[in-house]
Motif scaffolding. Structure first.
Motif, PDB file in Angstrom:
ATOM      1  N   THR B  99       0.882  -1.691   0.461  1.00 46.91           N
ATOM      2  CA  THR B  99      -0.012   0.278  -0.084  1.00 46.91           C
ATOM      3  C   THR B  99       0.852   1.147   0.084  1.00 46.91           C
ATOM      4  O   THR B  99       0.435   2.235  -0.649  1.00 46.91           O
ATOM      5  CB  THR B  99      -0.762  -0.084   1.564  1.00 46.91           C
ATOM      6  OG1 THR B  99      -1.814  -0.985   0.830  1.00 46.91           O
ATOM      7  CG2 THR B  99      -2.137   1.487   0.769  1.00 46.91           C
ATOM      8  N   ILE B 100       1.731   1.534   0.958  1.00 48.24           N
ATOM      9  CA  ILE B 100       2.783   2.232   0.903  1.00 48.24           C
ATOM     10  C   ILE B 100       3.597   2.185  -0.806  1.00 48.24           C
ATOM     11  O   ILE B 100       3.399   3.300  -1.157  1.00 48.24           O
ATOM     12  CB  ILE B 100       3.427   2.450   1.665  1.00 48.24           C
ATOM     13  CG1 ILE B 100       3.436   2.513   3.311  1.00 48.24           C
ATOM     14  CG2 ILE B 100       4.824   3.409   1.719  1.00 48.24           C
ATOM     15  CD1 ILE B 100       4.080   1.987   4.402  1.00 48.24           C
ATOM     16  N   TYR B 102       2.016   1.207  -3.458  1.00 50.65           N
ATOM     17  CA  TYR B 102       1.293   1.707  -3.861  1.00 50.65           C
ATOM     18  C   TYR B 102       0.732   3.838  -4.189  1.00 50.65           C
ATOM     19  O   TYR B 102       0.151   4.142  -5.502  1.00 50.65           O
ATOM     20  CB  TYR B 102       0.384   1.433  -4.148  1.00 50.65           C
ATOM     21  CG  TYR B 102      -1.496   1.879  -4.303  1.00 50.65           C
ATOM     22  CD1 TYR B 102      -1.474   1.795  -6.319  1.00 50.65           C
ATOM     23  CD2 TYR B 102      -2.011   1.872  -3.647  1.00 50.65           C
ATOM     24  CE1 TYR B 102      -2.804   2.559  -6.022  1.00 50.65           C
ATOM     25  CE2 TYR B 102      -3.401   2.275  -4.200  1.00 50.65           C
ATOM     26  CZ  TYR B 102      -3.760   2.663  -5.459  1.00 50.65           C
ATOM     27  OH  TYR B 102      -5.105   3.219  -5.725  1.00 50.65           O
ATOM     28  N   ILE B 103       0.703   4.039  -2.729  1.00 50.29           N
ATOM     29  CA  ILE B 103       0.985   5.578  -2.396  1.00 50.29           C
ATOM     30  C   ILE B 103       2.114   6.695  -3.090  1.00 50.29           C
ATOM     31  O   ILE B 103       1.816   7.500  -3.907  1.00 50.29           O
ATOM     32  CB  ILE B 103      -0.196   5.541  -1.378  1.00 50.29           C
ATOM     33  CG1 ILE B 103      -1.483   5.195  -1.666  1.00 50.29           C
ATOM     34  CG2 ILE B 103      -0.515   7.225  -0.984  1.00 50.29           C
ATOM     35  CD1 ILE B 103      -1.721   4.439   0.077  1.00 50.29           C
ATOM     36  N   MET B 104       3.110   6.226  -2.526  1.00 54.66           N
ATOM     37  CA  MET B 104       3.846   7.328  -2.368  1.00 54.66           C
ATOM     38  C   MET B 104       4.526   6.912  -3.720  1.00 54.66           C
ATOM     39  O   MET B 104       5.204   8.118  -4.043  1.00 54.66           O
ATOM     40  CB  MET B 104       4.981   6.924  -1.664  1.00 54.66           C
ATOM     41  CG  MET B 104       3.925   6.878   0.315  1.00 54.66           C
ATOM     42  SD  MET B 104       3.079   7.954   0.639  1.00 54.66           S
ATOM     43  CE  MET B 104       4.790   9.189   0.666  1.00 54.66           C
ATOM     44  N   PRO B 108       2.664   8.342  -8.388  1.00 52.57           N
ATOM     45  CA  PRO B 108       3.082   9.311  -8.724  1.00 52.57           C
ATOM     46  C   PRO B 108       3.647   8.963 -10.408  1.00 52.57           C
ATOM     47  O   PRO B 108       3.840  10.077 -11.245  1.00 52.57           O
ATOM     48  CB  PRO B 108       3.884  10.049  -7.680  1.00 52.57           C
ATOM     49  CG  PRO B 108       3.875   9.338  -6.579  1.00 52.57           C
ATOM     50  CD  PRO B 108       2.715   7.968  -7.289  1.00 52.57           C
ATOM     51  N   PHE B 112      -2.614   7.517 -11.596  1.00 48.36           N
ATOM     52  CA  PHE B 112      -3.541   6.447 -10.689  1.00 48.36           C
ATOM     53  C   PHE B 112      -4.426   4.873 -11.747  1.00 48.36           C
ATOM     54  O   PHE B 112      -4.295   3.958 -10.597  1.00 48.36           O
ATOM     55  CB  PHE B 112      -4.796   7.358 -10.405  1.00 48.36           C
ATOM     56  CG  PHE B 112      -5.772   6.494  -9.319  1.00 48.36           C
ATOM     57  CD1 PHE B 112      -5.595   6.106  -7.899  1.00 48.36           C
ATOM     58  CD2 PHE B 112      -7.028   6.471 -10.011  1.00 48.36           C
ATOM     59  CE1 PHE B 112      -6.593   5.681  -7.193  1.00 48.36           C
ATOM     60  CE2 PHE B 112      -7.631   5.683  -9.463  1.00 48.36           C
ATOM     61  CZ  PHE B 112      -7.672   5.537  -7.677  1.00 48.36           C
ATOM     62  N   THR B 116      -3.222   1.825  -9.677  1.00 49.36           N
ATOM     63  CA  THR B 116      -4.439   0.654  -9.155  1.00 49.36           C
ATOM     64  C   THR B 116      -4.822  -1.095  -9.739  1.00 49.36           C
ATOM     65  O   THR B 116      -4.601  -1.959  -9.252  1.00 49.36           O
ATOM     66  CB  THR B 116      -6.010   1.177  -9.070  1.00 49.36           C
ATOM     67  OG1 THR B 116      -5.477   2.662  -8.852  1.00 49.36           O
ATOM     68  CG2 THR B 116      -7.283   1.082  -8.465  1.00 49.36           C
ATOM     69  N   TYR B 119      -1.867  -2.484  -8.277  1.00 46.94           N
ATOM     70  CA  TYR B 119      -1.727  -2.616  -6.602  1.00 46.94           C
ATOM     71  C   TYR B 119      -2.892  -3.982  -6.887  1.00 46.94           C
ATOM     72  O   TYR B 119      -3.126  -4.608  -6.251  1.00 46.94           O
ATOM     73  CB  TYR B 119      -2.432  -1.450  -6.441  1.00 46.94           C
ATOM     74  CG  TYR B 119      -2.437  -1.768  -4.726  1.00 46.94           C
ATOM     75  CD1 TYR B 119      -1.617  -2.284  -3.966  1.00 46.94           C
ATOM     76  CD2 TYR B 119      -3.716  -1.522  -4.227  1.00 46.94           C
ATOM     77  CE1 TYR B 119      -1.738  -1.679  -2.143  1.00 46.94           C
ATOM     78  CE2 TYR B 119      -3.869  -1.942  -3.510  1.00 46.94           C
ATOM     79  CZ  TYR B 119      -3.276  -2.398  -2.013  1.00 46.94           C
ATOM     80  OH  TYR B 119      -3.418  -2.252  -1.017  1.00 46.94           O
ATOM     81  N   LEU B 120      -3.777  -4.227  -7.445  1.00 48.30           N
ATOM     82  CA  LEU B 120      -5.348  -4.980  -7.291  1.00 48.30           C
ATOM     83  C   LEU B 120      -4.996  -6.078  -7.620  1.00 48.30           C
ATOM     84  O   LEU B 120      -5.110  -7.491  -6.610  1.00 48.30           O
ATOM     85  CB  LEU B 120      -6.087  -4.349  -7.985  1.00 48.30           C
ATOM     86  CG  LEU B 120      -7.166  -3.606  -6.887  1.00 48.30           C
ATOM     87  CD1 LEU B 120      -8.566  -2.589  -8.251  1.00 48.30           C
ATOM     88  CD2 LEU B 120      -7.575  -3.456  -5.565  1.00 48.30           C
TER      89      LEU B 120
END
Lengths: 504, 160
Positions: B99-100, B102-104, B108, B112, B116, B119-120
């Protein structure tokens, strides 16, 4: 007042009614799935409803909340796993009924009594709200300070479960401290921002709630995926027969239902308590007053009626302090209050008299949601049983994505996503240490009220701390607060003494 | 658990002491009590006292536990529970790390929707162990659904 006129007529729009039906169904599904709670669903949805009109957004949030609280009972009955904490008491008698082959009937019974509980609470809300709002007009800074403290501290002392009370108080005070971050509203001085300009505006409630309840919940479910096998509904009973049986229960157990409705609404109306506690108190009271207490725990309809009537009556009760004082009754209503504020509505004593149409709108929404919830719950019994089989490994990563999107859309800042992630990790640590999240949620939303009321009260009272203890209304609130804080301690000492006497 | 409680309570103690000091340094126009630092100072001092109480109770609780005979202690934690705990920690570490990332990093870097999808696909494949077809179908359809709903129904921008 919000930019948009929201009144009872808003509910008669077909689009709004469609949102109401969809929201209720979504709430039931989310509530039924173990690991997904009503708090989590409302916290994620709050930002997703940002693009909707105010009326539709508030309808969705209330529908998901009520549906979620009811939905938790379905997995409690079918899986022995409460979908939401408020249905934990339902599992005690609901699951034995499923083992007896009466899961279908029990499902319809809880549906009927959940809706009746909600409607019961609504009647009390209609009667009590104007009286409390008129009374609240007499409140000054000092009383608002004590009310905010009451919300946080009562929630802390009651929702701690098997953890010691001080951990709940720590969570509540940390929440209040978080609410102080950013520009001070009186003097304009930046507080606790430590050089981060993005923190000037403070920590937004919504990303914090999404992290604390949504992200932490998703992490927890992935960490510990339990294989839940849905029990088959052995006895095939026709739907009209089950509905008939559920209404016959009302004649058979009128005392338990009315008692639970009263307890639920009253506990729901207490700042900072909510449906979770209401169901346990009602269940315990019904058991003590029952003619057949020996049936409790073995599949007692009276038990599930008490717990489900109470938790849904509490969902109406939480709107009493919210609409009259602007104080949420539980974590979910704190988030709903955030949603109302996001759309420009700031409930409180004067708001109540200036915008009676908005209050009617809320009452109308509660009425319709309870009716729709009953219809959907009764018709969709078998569908819900199938949904419960959905694997957590698929659902939870999707929840994480929704958490990310939800926290971003609130103010289109990557910073809010990072805040959400930090609160998610924080939530995980809190779970590990058995620190409840609800007091922190209430602390974040009530912290600024406590801060401003304290400082304005000090100025108005010529910097004398005694002014907080001088007014009769303040003393009443302090008395209630002291009683609520001391009660669990007294109970604990009494239980310890009783156990010691039994051992002798 | 004991060590974790000690670490967190000590961190809380030092954090609240620092916040108390920070609040005292804030300027005030008339008296300290109506200044911006008054309420944070009161909260930080109360939290400091509560954290101290937490630390002391944890230590006292551990000392009481250590008086329990060794045989009882070893019987209470069996090997299967330990293995289960280890598996839980592993799963938690993986999902937090992903998750980190994916977001961080991913969002970028590759926008997105693609982030996503990736990640999924990875998380569903790891946590359901159903091959790659189901994770791919679920992740692609979920990403498309989120993209369409946000862009064409709710008119909300996607995270960057």
């Amino acid at each position: 007042m919000g930019n948009e006129i929201v009144n009872l007529l808003s509910l008669f729009s077909p689009v709004t009614f469609l949102y109401l039906c969809m929201g209720t169904f979504l709430g039931i599904v989310v509530g039924a799935l173990p690991g997904l709670t009503a708090t989590m669903a409302v916290s994620i949805l709050i930002s997703l409803t940002y693009g909707l009109s105010a009326a539709n957004a508030i309808v969705v949030l209330i529908a998901v909340y009520l549906g979620g609280i009811y939905g938790g009972s379905r997995s409690a009955i079918l899986l022995n796993v409460p979908g939401t904490p408020s249905s934990a008491a339902t599992a005690i008698d609901g699951f034995p009924l499923t083992l007896k082959g009466e899961g279908g009937r029990a499902g319809v019974v809880v549906t009927t009594f959940s809706a009746l509980g909600g409607l019961f609470g609504l009647v009390i809300l209609a009667v009590a709200t104007p009286l409390i709002a008129r009374f609240a007009l007499k409140f000054g800074y000092w009383e608002y300070f004590w009310l905010a403290m009451m919300g946080v501290l009562i929630s802390a002392s009651i929702t701690t479960g098997d953890a010691p009370n001080y951990k709940g108080i720590i969570a509540g005070f940390i929440g209040m401290l978080i609410s102080c971050i950013g520009i001070d509203p009186i003097h304009g001085y930046p507080r606790m921002i430590f050089g981060y300009s993005q923190m000037m505006g403070g920590i937004n409630l919504v990303p914090a709630m999404i992290g604390l309840f949504g992200m932490a919940e998703a992490f927890d479910a992935i960490k510990n995926p339990k294989s839940h096998e849905v029990m088959e509904l052995k006895k095939k009973e026709s739907l009209p027969a089950m509905i008939g049986a559920s209404f016959k229960m009302l004649v058979k157990y009128p005392r338990a239902a009315i008692q639970a409705g009263l307890i639920g609404t009253f506990i729901g109306a207490l700042p900072g308590v909510g449906p979770d506690i209401a169901s346990w108190v009602a269940y315990g009271t019904a058991k003590r007053g029952s003619k057949h207490p020996e049936e409790y725990g073995k599949g007692s309809y009276e038990g599930i009626i008490a717990s489900e009537t109470a938790n849904n009556a509490a969902t109406s009760g939480v709107f009493i302090p919210l609409l009259t004082l602007g104080i949420p009754g539980c974590a979910v209503s704190a988030i709903i209050l955030g949603g109302m504020q996001m759309h420009g509505f700031r409930p409180g004593p004067t708001f109540f008299f200036e915008n009676p149409s908005f209050v009617y709108f809320i009452a109308g929404t509660l009425l319709l949601v309870n009716i729709v919830m009953w219809l959907q719950g009764v018709v969709l019994t078998s569908v819900i049983a199938k949904i419960l089989k959905a694997p957590m490994g698929i659902i939870m990563p999707l929840v994480v994505v929704l958490c990310v999107v939800g926290s971003y859309t609130i103010s289109l800042r990557k910073f809010d996503v990072v805040v959400m992630l930090i609160f998610g990790l924080f939530g995980m640590v809190m779970r590990k240490l058995k620190i409840p999240g609800a007091p922190m949620a209430l602390g974040i939303i009530l912290g600024s009220m406590a801060d401003l009321s304290f400082r304005r009260g000090m100025i108005a009272g010529r910097f004398s701390i005694g002014s907080f203890f001088a007014r009769p209304l303040s003393l009443v609130l302090i008395g209630i607060l002291a009683f609520a804080l001391l009660l669990p301690v007294v109970n604990k000492i009494r239980d310890r003494n009783r156990a010691r006497n039994q051992n002798r | 658990m004991f060590a974790f409680e000690i670490v967190v309570s000590v961190l809380c103690l030092s954090g609240f002491a620092f916040l108390f000091y920070d609040a005292l340094r804030m300027p005030f126009p008339q008296q300290f009590w109506d200044g911006p630092g008054s309420f944070p100072a009161i909260l930080a001092s109360l939290l400091f006292v509560l954290s101290l109480y937490w630390l002391i109770t944890t230590i006292v609780g551990q000392m009481r536990k250590s008086k329990v005979p060794e045989a009882e202690k070893s019987a209470s934690v069996d090997t299967s529970t330990k293995a289960l705990k280890r598996e839980e920690i592993k799963r938690l570490a993986i999902i937090i790390a992903l998750t980190i990332l994916y977001i961080m990093v991913l969002m970028p870097l590759i926008t997105f929707p693609i982030a996503t999808l990736v990640y999924l696909f990875i998380t569903i494949m790891l946590f359901t162990r159903k091959g790659w077809v189901i994770p791919l179908v679920v992740s692609a359809s979920a990403t498309l659904f989120v993209y369409l709903v946000f862009n064409y129904v709710l008119y909300l921008p996607m995270p960057r």
